[in-house]
Every structure is written in C-alpha cells, then in structure tokens.
Design a protein around this motif. Structure first.
Motif, PDB file in Angstrom:
ATOM      1  N   VAL A 153       0.835  -1.202   0.000  1.00 46.92           N
ATOM      2  CA  VAL A 153       0.000   0.000   0.000  1.00 46.92           C
ATOM      3  C   VAL A 153       0.870   1.252   0.000  1.00 46.92           C
ATOM      4  O   VAL A 153       0.560   2.245  -0.655  1.00 46.92           O
ATOM      5  N   PHE A 154       1.972   1.198   0.743  1.00 45.70           N
ATOM      6  CA  PHE A 154       2.893   2.331   0.834  1.00 45.70           C
ATOM      7  C   PHE A 154       4.303   1.867   0.473  1.00 45.70           C
ATOM      8  O   PHE A 154       4.687   0.726   0.751  1.00 45.70           O
ATOM      9  N   VAL A 155       5.061   2.772  -0.134  1.00 43.87           N
ATOM     10  CA  VAL A 155       6.480   2.552  -0.396  1.00 43.87           C
ATOM     11  C   VAL A 155       7.245   3.706   0.250  1.00 43.87           C
ATOM     12  O   VAL A 155       6.896   4.871   0.049  1.00 43.87           O
ATOM     13  N   LEU A 156       8.261   3.382   1.036  1.00 44.16           N
ATOM     14  CA  LEU A 156       9.060   4.400   1.715  1.00 44.16           C
ATOM     15  C   LEU A 156      10.395   4.556   1.003  1.00 44.16           C
ATOM     16  O   LEU A 156      11.011   3.570   0.591  1.00 44.16           O
ATOM     17  N   SER A 157      10.852   5.791   0.893  1.00 39.84           N
ATOM     18  CA  SER A 157      12.138   6.056   0.252  1.00 39.84           C
ATOM     19  C   SER A 157      12.677   7.390   0.757  1.00 39.84           C
ATOM     20  O   SER A 157      11.994   8.135   1.461  1.00 39.84           O
ATOM     21  N   GLY A 158      13.933   7.690   0.382  1.00 42.68           N
ATOM     22  CA  GLY A 158      14.517   8.994   0.663  1.00 42.68           C
ATOM     23  C   GLY A 158      14.765   9.302   2.121  1.00 42.68           C
ATOM     24  O   GLY A 158      14.842  10.475   2.507  1.00 42.68           O
ATOM     25  N   TYR A 159      14.918   8.299   2.964  1.00 44.60           N
ATOM     26  CA  TYR A 159      15.179   8.537   4.386  1.00 44.60           C
ATOM     27  C   TYR A 159      16.522   9.237   4.562  1.00 44.60           C
ATOM     28  O   TYR A 159      17.537   8.805   4.011  1.00 44.60           O
ATOM     29  N   THR A 176       7.187  -2.710 -14.407  1.00 41.39           N
ATOM     30  CA  THR A 176       6.623  -2.790 -13.063  1.00 41.39           C
ATOM     31  C   THR A 176       7.772  -2.843 -12.069  1.00 41.39           C
ATOM     32  O   THR A 176       8.673  -3.676 -12.205  1.00 41.39           O
ATOM     33  N   TYR A 177       7.738  -1.952 -11.060  1.00 41.76           N
ATOM     34  CA  TYR A 177       8.807  -1.876 -10.067  1.00 41.76           C
ATOM     35  C   TYR A 177       8.339  -2.515  -8.771  1.00 41.76           C
ATOM     36  O   TYR A 177       7.253  -2.211  -8.272  1.00 41.76           O
ATOM     37  N   PHE A 178       9.178  -3.404  -8.233  1.00 38.68           N
ATOM     38  CA  PHE A 178       8.771  -4.226  -7.103  1.00 38.68           C
ATOM     39  C   PHE A 178       9.546  -3.931  -5.828  1.00 38.68           C
ATOM     40  O   PHE A 178       8.991  -3.946  -4.743  1.00 38.68           O
ATOM     41  N   ILE A 179      10.831  -3.748  -5.929  1.00 38.22           N
ATOM     42  CA  ILE A 179      11.694  -3.750  -4.756  1.00 38.22           C
ATOM     43  C   ILE A 179      12.376  -2.397  -4.592  1.00 38.22           C
ATOM     44  O   ILE A 179      12.857  -1.811  -5.567  1.00 38.22           O
ATOM     45  N   SER A 180      12.406  -1.899  -3.368  1.00 33.14           N
ATOM     46  CA  SER A 180      12.965  -0.572  -3.118  1.00 33.14           C
ATOM     47  C   SER A 180      14.234  -0.657  -2.286  1.00 33.14           C
ATOM     48  O   SER A 180      14.350  -1.474  -1.383  1.00 33.14           O
ATOM     49  N   THR A 181      15.201   0.185  -2.635  1.00 28.10           N
ATOM     50  CA  THR A 181      16.308   0.484  -1.745  1.00 28.10           C
ATOM     51  C   THR A 181      15.965   1.835  -1.136  1.00 28.10           C
ATOM     52  O   THR A 181      14.809   2.216  -1.100  1.00 28.10           O
ATOM     53  N   ASN A 182      16.945   2.587  -0.686  1.00 25.84           N
ATOM     54  CA  ASN A 182      16.601   3.839  -0.020  1.00 25.84           C
ATOM     55  C   ASN A 182      16.042   4.888  -0.976  1.00 25.84           C
ATOM     56  O   ASN A 182      15.162   5.649  -0.624  1.00 25.84           O
ATOM     57  N   SER A 183      16.525   4.949  -2.191  1.00 22.27           N
ATOM     58  CA  SER A 183      16.082   5.988  -3.118  1.00 22.27           C
ATOM     59  C   SER A 183      15.716   5.460  -4.501  1.00 22.27           C
ATOM     60  O   SER A 183      15.321   6.234  -5.362  1.00 22.27           O
ATOM     61  N   TYR A 184      15.875   4.168  -4.708  1.00 29.48           N
ATOM     62  CA  TYR A 184      15.623   3.593  -6.021  1.00 29.48           C
ATOM     63  C   TYR A 184      14.676   2.406  -5.904  1.00 29.48           C
ATOM     64  O   TYR A 184      14.533   1.804  -4.845  1.00 29.48           O
ATOM     65  N   MET A 185      14.045   2.079  -7.033  1.00 27.28           N
ATOM     66  CA  MET A 185      13.269   0.857  -7.127  1.00 27.28           C
ATOM     67  C   MET A 185      13.720   0.085  -8.348  1.00 27.28           C
ATOM     68  O   MET A 185      14.239   0.663  -9.312  1.00 27.28           O
ATOM     69  N   TYR A 186      13.498  -1.242  -8.307  1.00 27.95           N
ATOM     70  CA  TYR A 186      13.938  -2.115  -9.390  1.00 27.95           C
ATOM     71  C   TYR A 186      12.791  -3.023  -9.803  1.00 27.95           C
ATOM     72  O   TYR A 186      11.972  -3.422  -8.981  1.00 27.95           O
TER      73      TYR A 186
END
Length: 433
Positions: free
Chosen positions: A234-240, A289-299
């Motif tokens: 539901v939510f994706v977190l990034s940019g911490y 379609t992007y599935f997996i997030s690191t801190n600032s990117y998705m793959y």
C-alpha cells in the motif's frame, strides 16, 4: 525446512512473493548507537558474541525472519517439532548458532512432545514480520496478548525481559514493516467491515494505515492513510535522511514528505508528478513494473522484453540495466534481493527452471552492475536468495536434489555466504541450520 518447500517450482514461483515482500523486507537502519554484548553457552564454554546496532537489513521470507548484524544474524526458526518459533543468533565467524535463551538445561522447544505442555523457553517469540535492534534490545512486530491488535514488543537479547513497547489500532492480515533508526513503520489495515468491496478493495469504514512508532518514547502516530485495503504494497518508503522520509501511496500514486520528529505529513507535488505514470507494485502488462525498493531507487522488470529496470524515486528517471533481447537470450524469471541499504543482487533464471542465466551485483553508490560467475551462481541447486545484509546472505539449499530434478521433497539447509566470498566467485558457506 522441507515442510515449507516441497516443490522446486513452488520455490521459484515464490520469487514473485519475495519481490513484493521485499517492499517490507530489507530496510534501512541508519542508527549507530554502539553494540551490545551477550554471553552465551557454546559447546559448554562461555563465549561473548557482539550484536552491533549499526547494521542495516531486515527481511522476511516464507521460512522466517532475519536481522543481519555486523557479526552475524538474529533469526527465527521453528522448534524441532514444528510447534513454535524460537529466536536464534548465528555467529558469522564461528559458524555457530545459539538460541537466545538464558535458561540452563533448556531444550529450546516450544512444546514438550511427551506431555504436550508448553515449555517456558526464553527463546520463544511470536514475531510476525519484523526484527530490529535498538538501544541493546530486540524489537519485533507481534500481537497484543489481550486485544489481539498489532503490537511492537521488545526483549533483551537473552529473553529475560519481554514487554510491549507500543500498541497499534489494527489487526494482522499481512503487513509491511520497516525499521529506520529509532523509528519503526508498520503498514496495516483495520478490520474489514461489511461495506468492503472486493473488486475495488475499498470500504466505508476500513482504511490501510501507516503507523510510525518512536522506539525512544513509544509514541505512535499515523503517518499516512489509504482508502485502498491491501495486505502489502500500500505504501512505499524512500529517501530517508534521518529527519524525514518520503511516502508513496500506491492506489492514487500520490507522494508525501513525513517529518520524523514533528510527525507532520505534507504533500510532495513534484514527487507525485515525477512518478505519476510509473507502475510501482501495481502490475503493468505493457511495460515496467517496479517491485523492490532500496533507499532511493526501485527495481523491476519490463513485462514485454524482460529487461531489468531501475527507477529513481526522487526524479522519476528510468534506466535499463540489462536487456536479454540485446543479448539474444530468453529469460524465465528475475528475482531481486536488497543488500543492506543500497545494493541489490539480481538473479535471472533460464526458462522452465533451467538454472541461473545471470547473477548481477548492483552497487548503487558507484552505479556499477557486475555479473558474478562462480561456484554459487553455477550450482544447479541454487534456487534464489532468501535474505541479505551488508555482510552476506542466506539461501535455502536442497541438499539431495539431482541435476534437472523438478520436484523435490527432501532436506533443505539454510546456508550463509559472505558478500566477499560471493563477489570473489567462490562457493564457501556456513550452515545456519
């Protein structure tokens, strides 16, 4: 572990679940508040193990929870009779796993199979989707003993002091969870009412909520809400960055900035505009379609030509990292595993479970994509990585599987391999259990 994975095809199919699950999986933990020493009995001798709090990484797969530390892994596994979960620590240097229990002569089982009575083992734990270390304590997502609402609980390393740190006004139907320093975020939804529409995933009274929990003072805030009800994604977190975090809400593709200290949420129109046409978590049959997030990117993957794609969450810029079409190759599936905060291992499989075609290591700081060819990647029994941290990763290994065998119901080992060994193209490992 054979009870979990009876079929190799199922294991590969679970990569899709892993990809989505990693949104709640490997998370950034920027805290560096020192380390905690725990004394354990190893082979009858006192041994000091160190659990550092500066490591980043927490994952959950179908076979347990993992928290990578600088010196090893804190993990859960079922007792030998499959009656409950126990908390263990795997020491990377010695290759020894010990139950995090302070009781002498404890069998480290949840239930006595002879009498059927519960065993008061201090390693027992009911952890749903999260393990985190902060200020010398292990925090985990569980359920309140009375209300059955979700709760954040904590314990000292050896289980002599277990208590509730915070209660969340939602129930467990499957959740996403992240740990960022002294903050834990939990995405969950309230009980589904009679107005719930299965097609639209909406309800008059139920909401998906993103809880933000401050571990220092136990404060619980609702960082964001969503009218769409899902068990994950539901939510994706990034940019911490230690002060704020960006929140992407998937149902309307809207972005927010959340101030961690004040607990205030503000719109992020520029981010929303950058990501308005991107498909994050939600499948796109005609594109990326992007599935997996690191801190600032998705793959993710392009569904048409199977290219591996990178999305910069802050700018909306997309980049193709690998194209099988350009290489004249046919691809079956692709798996992604976050390594610590930023790096990613990309596992590309041949069609029809024919083994590994490519295994790439992506260093996002250096923007380097390196293909790794070695003993691990060429082993036909390598079925994908369960979870990873900065120091290494764990994977399930079918020890008796034959080359070309599609169905397997034998023994699995959980193995640990260091990142250095992996990048060095070796195949040395330690058995976790």
């Amino acid at each position: 572990m054979g009870d979990y994975m009876k079929n190799v095809k199922i294991k590969r199919a679970l990569l899709g679940v892993l990809i989505g699950g990693m949104l709640s999986g490997c998370s950034a933990d920027k805290s560096d508040t020192g380390s905690t020493q725990i004394e354990t009995a190893v082979n009858g001798k006192a041994d000091i193990q160190v659990l550092s709090e500066s490591q980043k990484g927490r994952c959950r797969t179908g076979v347990g929870n993992y928290l990578f530390t600088d010196s090893g892994i804190v993990y859960t596994k079922q007792d030998e009779n499959g009656n409950g979960d126990l908390l263990y620590y795997f020491d990377e240097k010695s290759g020894i796993s010990v139950a995090l229990c302070s009781k002498g002569n404890c069998s480290h089982n949840a239930v006595d199979v002879t009498t059927g009575e519960n065993i008061e083992c201090n390693a027992q734990i009911i952890a749903l989707t999260l393990l985190a270390v902060y200020n010398g304590r292990i925090y985990y997502l569980s359920e309140d003993d009375d209300s059955m609402d979700l709760a954040i609980k904590s314990r000292d390393m050896m289980g002599t002091d277990d208590k509730k740190a915070a209660e969340l006004s939602a129930q467990y139907f499957g959740t996403d969870a992240w740990n960022y320093g002294k903050y834990i975020f939990v995405a969950a939804y309230t009980d589904v009412s009679g107005s719930f529409d299965a097609k639209t995933r909406e309800s008059d009274s139920s909401r998906s909520l993103l809880f933000a929990i401050n571990l220092e003072n136990g404060d619980v805030n609702i960082a964001a809400e969503s009218e769409q009800i899902e068990t994950s994604g539901v939510f994706v977190l990034s940019g911490y960055d230690g002060n704020k975090i960006d929140i992407y809400r998937t149902y309307d593709k809207k972005c927010f900035n959340y101030d961690l200290e004040s607990g205030t949420l503000s719109d992020a129109p520029e981010l929303t505009e950058n990501l308005a046409d991107k498909h994050i978590v939600e499948g796109n049959p005609d594109g990326n379609t992007y599935f997996i997030s690191t801190n600032s990117y998705m793959y993710g993957v392009n569904s048409t030509d199977k290219s591996i794609m990178q999305l910069n969450m802050s700018t909306g810029e997309e980049e193709m990292l690998y194209s099988p079409a350009n290489e004249g190759e046919e691809v079956g599936s692709s798996g992604f595993t976050s390594v610590g905060d930023e790096d990613v291992i990309i596992d590309i499989q041949k069609p029809d479970f024919g083994g590994t075609l490519h295994c790439f290591y992506l260093d996002t700081d250096r923007e380097e994509l390196t293909e790794v060819k070695g003993g691990f990647t060429t082993d036909h029994k390598t079925l994908g990585i369960d979870c990873a941290g900065d120091n290494g990763f764990v994977y399930s290994y079918p020890v008796d599987m034959k080359d070309g065998q599609a169905v397997y119901d034998g023994k699995f080992e959980l193995r640990f391999m260091s990142i250095q060994e992996f990048l060095g193209k070796g195949n040395e490992y330690k058995v976790v259990y």
